[in-house]
Every structure is written in structure tokens, then in C-alpha cells.
Enzyme design. Sequence first.
Site, mmCIF file in Angstrom:
data_model
loop_
_atom_site.group_PDB
_atom_site.id
_atom_site.type_symbol
_atom_site.label_atom_id
_atom_site.label_comp_id
_atom_site.label_asym_id
_atom_site.label_seq_id
_atom_site.Cartn_x
_atom_site.Cartn_y
_atom_site.Cartn_z
ATOM 1 N N SER A 46 92.756 0.678 74.512
ATOM 2 C CA SER A 46 91.275 0.313 74.403
ATOM 3 C C SER A 46 90.693 -0.129 75.925
ATOM 4 O O SER A 46 91.095 0.566 76.823
ATOM 5 C CB SER A 46 90.525 -0.209 73.336
ATOM 6 O OG SER A 46 89.375 0.124 72.967
ATOM 7 N N LYS A 92 63.575 -6.147 67.925
ATOM 8 C CA LYS A 92 64.542 -7.393 68.335
ATOM 9 C C LYS A 92 65.455 -8.109 67.290
ATOM 10 O O LYS A 92 66.336 -8.647 67.684
ATOM 11 C CB LYS A 92 63.125 -8.318 68.308
ATOM 12 C CG LYS A 92 63.400 -9.685 69.006
ATOM 13 C CD LYS A 92 64.182 -9.655 70.627
ATOM 14 C CE LYS A 92 64.318 -10.777 71.151
ATOM 15 N NZ LYS A 92 65.017 -10.626 72.432
#
Length: 333
Positions: free
Chosen positions: A144, A196
Site C-alpha cells: 500500500s 461538517k
Amino acid sequence: MKKSGCVIIFLFVAVCASLFGNLVLLALLGVQGAPNVAASRLLKDRGFEEVLVADGASSQSRIVVIPLEGIIAVGQPGPLGSDLVSDFKLALEQARTDRTVKAVVVATDSPGGEITASDVLFNAIQNFAKHKPIIVYFNSIGASGAYYAACGASYIMCNDTTFTGSIGVIISTLNYRDLFGKIGLESVVFKSGKFKDMLNGARELTQEESEYVQGLVMQSYGRFVGIVAKARKIDEMQLRNGAADGRILSGTDAHAAGLVDQLGYVEDAYAKAMQLAGVEDAQVVRYKRSVSFSDIFSLFGEARTPEIKVNLMDGMPKLLPGRVYLLPAIFTP
């Protein structure tokens, strides 16, 4: 008389403390054993210490091994110091400016980590490769984010049994809404915009939020795949439909897929580094953290209380909600 006696006692204690500190410093400097100490040298400007790995005909032609181990993240301790990313960049700069260093081997054991930190390492390795050959060698694992960083290298090698690949991106969070209901807690949020608190674990994500987060993941994934495709000269669509679906590959399969250049052992990586650098029988040295006086004094400043800990997740990375990671699924909770 009493004041004079106190002063004498104070001076005696101070001298004893100084002598003890010097003895500890000498002990720490000698902990590597006589053969390595004889072959080590402390570089100027508090650089990284060099420990001999394999002797060569001339010390004026050297291959440097730089370790890259553990979770890749800014501020994460590493084998070279307290900040893996910053220390790794400093090590590369030290090797780049040392005229006797002809090439670098990055000895990697890492499952990946944060995407930005991995991208910073990729950029540092890529820039170094413009000056001198740099080979990334994956030991047990180089997956990764570690593979992302390796794409900046001149050459990638690993063992047949290495775990690598895992080309993908992940964002995780926890949903504890039902738990809150059982214990009588409720999350109260005041926000300036609808997105948010989109990873608020106290409620379900809306469809719009899920699509937005997935878009962020795919944007980062697109960059990752693009970097791999360019570095390995593989068609991007071929990658997306094959090895870049997040799977972990053995070294054998990664080589067959064109993700690594050569299979072998770390000694083969040293030989390849010499070949790319155009030198023969060069010394191989490994960078390690230098012991400083501040390290010695920090030992005395730490108050240690004996304790017993049982941690079922010991050794696993501590992922933070909302951060973008390049990690195999087995390393996520």
C-alpha cells in the site's frame, strides 16, 4: 560551616552524576559490539551513524542502506528517530551530499500508512533518483503506502514470499449510535454546513455524505494508480481491472504483474545497487540513529512505573477516524 558543608556535598554529587552520565554514554555507544563500532563513524552536523554491513575494497565507494519500517505517518517514530518521514528525508539528503555514497538501498518493512506521508516519501525518493540510483527492497512486507513510496525508486526488489501490492485507499470511522442508545447518551452537534460532521459516529451517514466520501477515496485512488502506472509502465485500465483492486500479492505474483523488477534477497539488492552505480566491491553501510546527550538525559527524566498491560490490538496501527490511509484491510479495525 553548615553552608560550606552543603556546598561540598553538592559538588560531590554533581561530579558523581557527571561521571555516571559519561559512563552511560560510553556504554550506549558500545552497545553495537566491537566489530561494528570499529567500522562505524559519527558524521558531522549530528548526521546518522554508519554501521558496516559488508566490507569492500574501498571505503570511497559505498552503498548506504536506509531502513523504512513501521506505519508511515508524520510524527510516527521510526528506526532513525522520532519522526519517520522527516528522518528518512534527512537520511536521503545525507546520502545525496556524501560523494563517497554511490547508491542507496531502502530496506523496507511497512504495511503503508497515511496517504500524504506516503506521497512525501515518494517525492523524496523520486528526487533522490535524479542524482543517484536508489533501490527499494521489500523484506516481509511492502504494501500500500510503502509500495506508493517505492514507485519513486530506480528499481524495486523483493523476496518471493514478500507481501506487497494492496494498491488502494481507505477511510474508516466507527458507528456507535446503537451503543449510545443503550447507555442513554445522545450526540448534540451544532454545525455550519451539512457536511461538517459527515463522519459523526453517533448517526448514520446520509446518501449524499456517503457519495462524497467515496468520491474523495476514488480521487486519491486515481492518483495512486496513476503513479503506479507511470512508474511501472503498465496500462492504467489494466491495473484497475487487475492488481490495483486492493489485493495483497506475494512477491512472485507481484513480479509476474510487473509491480517489482526482480526477486531475490537483500544481498542481491546490494549487488544491483553497485551495478546501477557502476562500481564494484563497494562497502555497504547502514544508517542508524546517533546517540546524543539529550537522549542520555531523557533517560533520567522519565519516571517509569511498573505496570501490566493486556492489549489485544498490540502491534496493530492506531488508525484515526477521518484520515485517508493506504493500508491493507488486515491492518484496519
